[in-house]
Design a protein around this motif. Structure first.
Motif, PDB file in Angstrom:
ATOM      1  N   ILE A  65       0.837  -1.204   0.000  1.00  0.00           N
ATOM      2  CA  ILE A  65       0.000   0.000   0.000  1.00  0.00           C
ATOM      3  C   ILE A  65       0.872   1.254   0.000  1.00  0.00           C
ATOM      4  CG2 ILE A  65      -1.685   1.323   1.346  1.00  0.00           C
ATOM      5  CD1 ILE A  65      -2.788  -1.402   2.319  1.00  0.00           C
ATOM      6  N   ALA A  66       1.982   1.227   0.721  1.00  0.00           N
ATOM      7  CA  ALA A  66       2.880   2.394   0.783  1.00  0.00           C
ATOM      8  C   ALA A  66       3.478   2.720  -0.579  1.00  0.00           C
ATOM      9  CB  ALA A  66       3.986   2.146   1.794  1.00  0.00           C
ATOM     10  N   LEU A  67       3.591   1.721  -1.438  1.00  0.00           N
ATOM     11  CA  LEU A  67       4.168   1.968  -2.764  1.00  0.00           C
ATOM     12  C   LEU A  67       3.212   2.707  -3.702  1.00  0.00           C
ATOM     13  CD1 LEU A  67       5.994  -1.419  -3.402  1.00  0.00           C
ATOM     14  CD2 LEU A  67       7.014   0.780  -2.807  1.00  0.00           C
ATOM     15  N   THR A  72      -1.993  11.666   1.895  1.00  0.00           N
ATOM     16  CA  THR A  72      -2.367  11.461   3.300  1.00  0.00           C
ATOM     17  C   THR A  72      -3.181  10.189   3.470  1.00  0.00           C
ATOM     18  OG1 THR A  72      -2.388  13.854   3.604  1.00  0.00           O
ATOM     19  CG2 THR A  72      -3.495  12.524   5.274  1.00  0.00           C
ATOM     20  N   ALA A  73      -4.065   9.910   2.540  1.00  0.00           N
ATOM     21  CA  ALA A  73      -4.908   8.715   2.638  1.00  0.00           C
ATOM     22  C   ALA A  73      -4.064   7.447   2.617  1.00  0.00           C
ATOM     23  CB  ALA A  73      -5.920   8.691   1.493  1.00  0.00           C
ATOM     24  N   PHE A  74      -3.108   7.365   1.702  1.00  0.00           N
ATOM     25  CA  PHE A  74      -2.248   6.171   1.622  1.00  0.00           C
ATOM     26  C   PHE A  74      -1.381   6.022   2.864  1.00  0.00           C
ATOM     27  CE2 PHE A  74      -2.908   6.428  -3.070  1.00  0.00           C
ATOM     28  CZ  PHE A  74      -3.484   5.180  -3.207  1.00  0.00           C
ATOM     29  N   VAL A  75      -0.894   7.147   3.377  1.00  0.00           N
ATOM     30  CA  VAL A  75      -0.065   7.093   4.584  1.00  0.00           C
ATOM     31  C   VAL A  75      -0.889   6.585   5.761  1.00  0.00           C
ATOM     32  CG1 VAL A  75       1.216   8.481   6.258  1.00  0.00           C
ATOM     33  CG2 VAL A  75       1.531   8.877   3.809  1.00  0.00           C
ATOM     34  N   LEU A  76      -2.086   7.107   5.929  1.00  0.00           N
ATOM     35  CA  LEU A  76      -2.938   6.669   7.034  1.00  0.00           C
ATOM     36  C   LEU A  76      -3.335   5.202   6.912  1.00  0.00           C
ATOM     37  CD1 LEU A  76      -5.247   9.794   7.502  1.00  0.00           C
ATOM     38  CD2 LEU A  76      -3.377   9.022   8.961  1.00  0.00           C
TER      39      LEU A  76
END
Length: 105
Positions: A65-67, A72-76
Motif C-alpha cells: 500500500i505504501a508503494l 495522506t490517505a495512503f499514509v494513514l
C-alpha cells in the motif's frame, strides 16, 4: 514512501523467516524457560509460527500500500494496516502463551 515500504518489507522478511523456523518446529530461538514448559513442541511451534505469519503478512500488505503513493490517505491506510496487523499478531502470541500456561502445549 519507498524507504518506508523497504523497511516494512525487511521487517516482514525477518518475521516470515522466524515464523517459518518456528512453524517447522525449530524452537532454538525461543527462551529456555519456554522450551522447558512445552510438551508438544510441534503444536506450539506451529501456533507461534502462525502468529508471526499474521504479523509478517500485514507488514507486506502495508508495504505494498505504501508503494501506491504519498498522499495522506495512503499514509494513514499504511500505518493503520501495519499497526493493526502487529496488534493482531501480538494478540495471537498472547493467546498461544495463555494456552502454554494452561498446559495445552
Amino acid at each position: 514512501m519507498i524507504v518506508y515500504a523497504t523497511i516494512l518489507f525487511v521487517l516482514a522478511a525477518v518475521l516470515l523467516i522466524s515464523g517459518s523456523l518456528l512453524y517447522k518446529g525449530n524452537l532454538n530461538s525461543m527462551r529456555a524457560n519456554h522450551q522447558r514448559m512445552v510438551k508438544d513442541k510441534a503444536s506450539y511451534g506451529k501456533a507461534m509460527g502462525k502468529a508471526l505469519f499474521v504479523m509478517s503478512f500485514s507488514q507486506i500488505l502495508a508495504g505494498v500500500i505504501a508503494l501506491f503513493g504519498e498522499s495522506t490517505a495512503f499514509v494513514l491506510i499504511t500505518v493503520f494496516v501495519s499497526f493493526a496487523g502487529m496488534i493482531l499478531g501480538i494478540y495471537c502470541l498472547i493467546k498461544v502463551q495463555e494456552k502454554l500456561l494452561n498446559g495445552e502445549f
